[in-house]
Scaffold this motif. Structure first.
Motif, mmCIF file in Angstrom:
data_model
loop_
_atom_site.group_PDB
_atom_site.id
_atom_site.type_symbol
_atom_site.label_atom_id
_atom_site.label_comp_id
_atom_site.label_asym_id
_atom_site.label_seq_id
_atom_site.Cartn_x
_atom_site.Cartn_y
_atom_site.Cartn_z
ATOM 1 N N ARG A 69 8.880 11.753 2.250
ATOM 2 C CA ARG A 69 8.582 10.316 2.113
ATOM 3 C C ARG A 69 9.130 9.540 3.307
ATOM 4 N NH1 ARG A 69 5.722 6.949 0.234
ATOM 5 N NH2 ARG A 69 6.332 4.923 -0.543
ATOM 6 N N VAL A 93 3.341 6.224 9.175
ATOM 7 C CA VAL A 93 2.300 5.232 8.818
ATOM 8 C C VAL A 93 2.643 3.820 9.273
ATOM 9 C CG1 VAL A 93 1.386 6.580 6.893
ATOM 10 C CG2 VAL A 93 3.135 4.840 6.457
ATOM 11 N N GLU A 100 0.824 -1.216 0.000
ATOM 12 C CA GLU A 100 0.000 0.000 0.000
ATOM 13 C C GLU A 100 0.854 1.259 0.000
ATOM 14 O OE1 GLU A 100 -3.328 2.267 2.805
ATOM 15 O OE2 GLU A 100 -2.716 0.209 3.295
ATOM 16 N N PHE A 101 1.970 1.221 0.717
ATOM 17 C CA PHE A 101 2.803 2.407 0.865
ATOM 18 C C PHE A 101 4.114 2.345 0.068
ATOM 19 C CE2 PHE A 101 0.244 2.398 4.859
ATOM 20 C CZ PHE A 101 -0.520 3.517 4.543
ATOM 21 N N ILE A 130 6.605 7.452 5.921
ATOM 22 C CA ILE A 130 6.736 6.024 6.246
ATOM 23 C C ILE A 130 6.960 5.852 7.757
ATOM 24 C CG2 ILE A 130 8.126 3.945 5.906
ATOM 25 C CD1 ILE A 130 6.178 4.614 3.591
#
Length: 199
Positions: free
Chosen positions: A189, A196, A128-129, A193
């Motif tokens: 980014r 999340v 998903e990421f 990360i």
């Protein structure tokens, strides 16, 4: 030359931001002096700026804590950097150079060391990421690490975990690398990360 690089303010701010979240943590439990990770950005006159080596902390850096690598020359024993600055370049400069050479649209590289419980706590979130792991470990401090990382960037938006890139003095974190069209994109980014994947 000993010329101190100019225009390092954005890099210095990025280092402080990453260090504040322990993504560029200082070495602990070792006699070695330094801090995890490094960050680079293309230089308008060619080459790139990168953090110097053996920085006890990446918070509150000054211009003299950075190095301008103009280029690398291949030699019989490996690669030699042509650089400007009063410090030696980061030990992972070759990885940064290889990524910048391989992706002309990329202008910044962030190498962070993220907590293992975040990286590996829920692998179901990886797709998903856009989190991926290199197919094999790369040799730290060599072009091999850059080549392994490059192979994992099927998409420049990937967040690449460097398989088994774990310093003996910091077994709780694993190295990762992010590239971006801008410094803000690469740093953003890495921070995204970090958030999340929080357990």
């Amino acid at each position: 030359s000993d010329t101190v690089p100019e225009n390092t303010a954005a890099l210095r701010e990025a280092c402080t931001t990453l260090a504040a979240r322990d993504l560029h943590a200082s070495y602990e439990n070792t006699d070695l002096i330094g801090s995890n990770g490094n960050i680079s950005q293309r230089h308008p006159e060619g080459g790139f700026l990168i953090t110097g080596t053996q920085l006890p902390s990446k918070e509150g850096l000054g211009p003299a804590d950075f190095v301008h690598i103009a280029d690398y020359a291949k030699t019989d024993s490996g690669y030699t950097a042509n650089y400007h600055g009063t410090r030696l370049p980061s030990s992972e400069s070759l990885m940064h150079w290889h990524l910048l050479e391989s992706f002309p649209e990329v202008n910044a590289v962030v190498h962070a060391h993220e907590f293992n419980d975040r990286l590996y706590g829920n692998r179901e979130l990886w797709s998903e990421f856009k989190v991926v792991e290199t197919a094999r470990p790369g040799v730290p401090g060599t072009i091999d690490l850059g080549e392994v990382a490059c192979e994992a960037f099927a998409d420049i938006g990937h967040y690449v975990i460097l398989k088994d890139h774990v310093p003996p003095w910091d077994q709780h974190r694993t190295g990762a690398v992010v590239i971006g069209r801008t410094l803000a994109e690469a740093v953003g980014r890495a921070l995204f990360i970090h958030e999340v994947l929080q357990p």
